[in-house]
Design a protein around this motif. Structure first.
Motif, PDB file in Angstrom:
ATOM      1  N   LYS A  29     -39.454 -77.869  98.211  1.00  0.00           N
ATOM      2  CA  LYS A  29     -40.467 -78.327  96.996  1.00  0.00           C
ATOM      3  C   LYS A  29     -41.139 -77.822  96.668  1.00  0.00           C
ATOM      4  N   THR A  30     -42.302 -77.938  97.593  1.00  0.00           N
ATOM      5  CA  THR A  30     -43.500 -76.894  97.766  1.00  0.00           C
ATOM      6  C   THR A  30     -42.895 -75.175  97.803  1.00  0.00           C
ATOM      7  N   ALA A  31     -42.390 -75.307  97.867  1.00  0.00           N
ATOM      8  CA  ALA A  31     -41.728 -73.561  98.529  1.00  0.00           C
ATOM      9  C   ALA A  31     -41.099 -73.507  96.889  1.00  0.00           C
ATOM     10  N   LEU A  32     -40.221 -74.099  96.298  1.00  0.00           N
ATOM     11  CA  LEU A  32     -39.405 -73.884  94.862  1.00  0.00           C
ATOM     12  C   LEU A  32     -40.980 -73.802  94.501  1.00  0.00           C
ATOM     13  N   ASP A  33     -41.847 -74.983  94.239  1.00  0.00           N
ATOM     14  CA  ASP A  33     -42.405 -74.859  92.902  1.00  0.00           C
ATOM     15  C   ASP A  33     -43.430 -74.198  93.253  1.00  0.00           C
ATOM     16  N   GLN A  34     -44.267 -72.760  94.461  1.00  0.00           N
ATOM     17  CA  GLN A  34     -44.910 -72.038  94.566  1.00  0.00           C
ATOM     18  C   GLN A  34     -44.188 -70.744  93.750  1.00  0.00           C
ATOM     19  N   GLU A  35     -43.041 -70.853  93.935  1.00  0.00           N
ATOM     20  CA  GLU A  35     -42.105 -69.154  94.376  1.00  0.00           C
ATOM     21  C   GLU A  35     -41.679 -69.601  92.551  1.00  0.00           C
ATOM     22  N   LEU A  36     -41.215 -70.428  91.634  1.00  0.00           N
ATOM     23  CA  LEU A  36     -40.635 -70.531  90.059  1.00  0.00           C
ATOM     24  C   LEU A  36     -42.184 -70.446  89.247  1.00  0.00           C
ATOM     25  N   ALA A  56     -41.402 -64.240  86.337  1.00  0.00           N
ATOM     26  CA  ALA A  56     -41.681 -64.083  84.589  1.00  0.00           C
ATOM     27  C   ALA A  56     -40.325 -64.594  84.063  1.00  0.00           C
ATOM     28  N   SER A  57     -39.235 -64.897  84.160  1.00  0.00           N
ATOM     29  CA  SER A  57     -38.332 -64.342  83.681  1.00  0.00           C
ATOM     30  C   SER A  57     -37.677 -65.706  83.397  1.00  0.00           C
ATOM     31  N   LEU A  58     -36.278 -67.116  82.832  1.00  0.00           N
ATOM     32  CA  LEU A  58     -35.782 -67.435  83.503  1.00  0.00           C
ATOM     33  C   LEU A  58     -35.129 -66.784  84.387  1.00  0.00           C
ATOM     34  N   GLU A  59     -34.467 -66.016  83.905  1.00  0.00           N
ATOM     35  CA  GLU A  59     -33.749 -65.515  84.977  1.00  0.00           C
ATOM     36  C   GLU A  59     -33.824 -65.459  86.194  1.00  0.00           C
ATOM     37  N   ALA A  60     -35.288 -64.589  86.893  1.00  0.00           N
ATOM     38  CA  ALA A  60     -36.307 -64.684  87.704  1.00  0.00           C
ATOM     39  C   ALA A  60     -35.950 -66.328  88.259  1.00  0.00           C
ATOM     40  N   GLN A  61     -36.163 -66.987  87.391  1.00  0.00           N
ATOM     41  CA  GLN A  61     -36.483 -67.970  88.081  1.00  0.00           C
ATOM     42  C   GLN A  61     -35.117 -68.757  88.502  1.00  0.00           C
ATOM     43  N   LEU A  62     -33.519 -68.449  87.752  1.00  0.00           N
ATOM     44  CA  LEU A  62     -32.703 -68.612  88.582  1.00  0.00           C
ATOM     45  C   LEU A  62     -32.191 -67.679  89.872  1.00  0.00           C
ATOM     46  N   GLU A  63     -33.102 -66.778  89.490  1.00  0.00           N
ATOM     47  CA  GLU A  63     -32.645 -65.559  90.986  1.00  0.00           C
ATOM     48  C   GLU A  63     -33.254 -66.566  91.897  1.00  0.00           C
ATOM     49  N   ILE A 110     -33.415 -86.140  93.346  1.00  0.00           N
ATOM     50  CA  ILE A 110     -32.279 -85.922  92.168  1.00  0.00           C
ATOM     51  C   ILE A 110     -32.920 -86.173  90.554  1.00  0.00           C
ATOM     52  N   ASP A 111     -33.400 -86.814  90.532  1.00  0.00           N
ATOM     53  CA  ASP A 111     -34.794 -86.865  89.114  1.00  0.00           C
ATOM     54  C   ASP A 111     -35.171 -85.523  89.258  1.00  0.00           C
ATOM     55  N   SER A 112     -36.774 -84.866  90.336  1.00  0.00           N
ATOM     56  CA  SER A 112     -37.361 -84.138  90.255  1.00  0.00           C
ATOM     57  C   SER A 112     -35.890 -83.199  90.090  1.00  0.00           C
ATOM     58  N   LEU A 113     -34.752 -82.656  90.566  1.00  0.00           N
ATOM     59  CA  LEU A 113     -33.740 -81.460  89.986  1.00  0.00           C
ATOM     60  C   LEU A 113     -33.990 -81.910  89.233  1.00  0.00           C
ATOM     61  N   ILE A 114     -32.764 -82.868  88.055  1.00  0.00           N
ATOM     62  CA  ILE A 114     -32.319 -83.011  86.303  1.00  0.00           C
ATOM     63  C   ILE A 114     -33.546 -82.583  85.720  1.00  0.00           C
ATOM     64  N   THR A 115     -35.068 -82.836  85.998  1.00  0.00           N
ATOM     65  CA  THR A 115     -36.489 -82.444  84.926  1.00  0.00           C
ATOM     66  C   THR A 115     -36.472 -81.070  85.622  1.00  0.00           C
ATOM     67  N   LEU A 116     -35.943 -80.126  86.929  1.00  0.00           N
ATOM     68  CA  LEU A 116     -36.172 -78.643  86.657  1.00  0.00           C
ATOM     69  C   LEU A 116     -34.833 -77.734  85.490  1.00  0.00           C
ATOM     70  N   VAL A 117     -33.697 -78.465  86.048  1.00  0.00           N
ATOM     71  CA  VAL A 117     -32.892 -78.058  85.009  1.00  0.00           C
ATOM     72  C   VAL A 117     -33.042 -77.958  83.697  1.00  0.00           C
ATOM     73  N   LEU A 118     -33.660 -79.258  83.539  1.00  0.00           N
ATOM     74  CA  LEU A 118     -34.375 -79.492  81.847  1.00  0.00           C
ATOM     75  C   LEU A 118     -34.800 -78.548  81.341  1.00  0.00           C
ATOM     76  N   ASN A 119     -35.789 -78.327  81.995  1.00  0.00           N
ATOM     77  CA  ASN A 119     -36.649 -77.342  81.802  1.00  0.00           C
ATOM     78  C   ASN A 119     -36.466 -75.898  81.924  1.00  0.00           C
ATOM     79  N   LEU A 120     -35.538 -75.385  82.481  1.00  0.00           N
ATOM     80  CA  LEU A 120     -34.548 -74.423  82.540  1.00  0.00           C
ATOM     81  C   LEU A 120     -34.002 -74.609  81.531  1.00  0.00           C
ATOM     82  N   ARG A 121     -33.329 -75.578  81.573  1.00  0.00           N
ATOM     83  CA  ARG A 121     -31.955 -75.317  79.271  1.00  0.00           C
ATOM     84  C   ARG A 121     -33.747 -75.240  78.784  1.00  0.00           C
ATOM     85  N   LYS A 122     -34.380 -75.959  78.598  1.00  0.00           N
ATOM     86  CA  LYS A 122     -35.566 -75.439  77.431  1.00  0.00           C
ATOM     87  C   LYS A 122     -35.920 -74.562  77.326  1.00  0.00           C
ATOM     88  N   GLU A 123     -36.394 -73.802  78.220  1.00  0.00           N
ATOM     89  CA  GLU A 123     -36.810 -72.118  78.996  1.00  0.00           C
ATOM     90  C   GLU A 123     -35.886 -71.625  78.125  1.00  0.00           C
TER      91      GLU A 123
END
Length: 194
Positions: free
Chosen positions: A68-75, A79-86, A120-133
């Motif tokens: 999670k720490t690595a994910l948060d730091q890298e995300l 600069a963009s949604l596509e970069a976050q997904l990559e 799983i709730d933290s993953l859901i929050t991540l996905v919802l934020n990506l949808r919003k972006e």
């Protein structure tokens, strides 16, 4: 006199226990087996962990927190949604999929200890934020689409973890690269990026 704690020894205990728990199962691994594998006195283990259950909990929580720490730091650096997904598909998920011992423990032994619902709730929050972006409509808590997304995340996450574990332990004919390609396609389709 209390023994001094050594972080390298603590990590060695965790690494060895993780391998034993994944291979033999948590309940089938005794502290004496762990002691024999490590070639240290039993008291050394109890210096770091009051019980075998606390070793299991540390393996799960520290493994998840590292991810999670690595994910948060890298995300945050993307600069963009596509970069976050990559980053998610090319960096973070491969790290998780490589730790098949952690996956095995979470899926087979650690469900009651892992607080999987919170993860799983933290993953859901991540996905919802990506949808919003991505400019997709925000969902209210009463929206049936939110239930569908939650269900999909649970099924995909648990299924992909199990697939990653099985791919390394059985000749299924798919690789980690195949799993990651599937995830990339799924994300692009769900977020309507392609």
């Amino acid at each position: 006199m209390a023994r001094a704690k050594d972080q390298e020894k603590r990590q060695l205990i965790l690494t060895t226990a993780k391998a034993l728990f994944a291979r033999q199962g948590f309940h089938n691994t005794s502290v004496s087996q762990l002691v024999n594998q490590l070639a240290i006195p039993v008291g050394s283990i109890y210096t770091y962990f009051p019980s075998k259950e606390e070793i299991l909990q540390a393996i799960i929580e520290e493994g998840w927190q590292d991810l999670k720490t690595a994910l948060d730091q890298e995300l945050t650096q993307a600069a963009s949604l596509e970069a976050q997904l990559e980053i998610l598909v090319s960096s973070v998920l491969p790290r998780l999929f490589q730790d098949t011992d952690l996956i095995s423990i979470i899926l087979s032994e650690g469900l009651e200890i892992s607080r999987l619902d919170e993860k799983i709730d933290s993953l859901i929050t991540l996905v919802l934020n990506l949808r919003k972006e991505a400019g997709l409509m925000e969902l209210s808590s009463a929206d049936p689409a939110l239930t569908r997304i939650r269900t999909a995340i649970i099924i995909y996450f648990l299924g992909l973890m199990n697939a990653a574990r099985l791919c390394t332990r059985t000749p299924l004919g798919i690789s980690q690269a195949d799993l990651l390609s599937f995830i990339r396609d799924l994300i692009h389709r769900e977020l309507a990026l392609s």
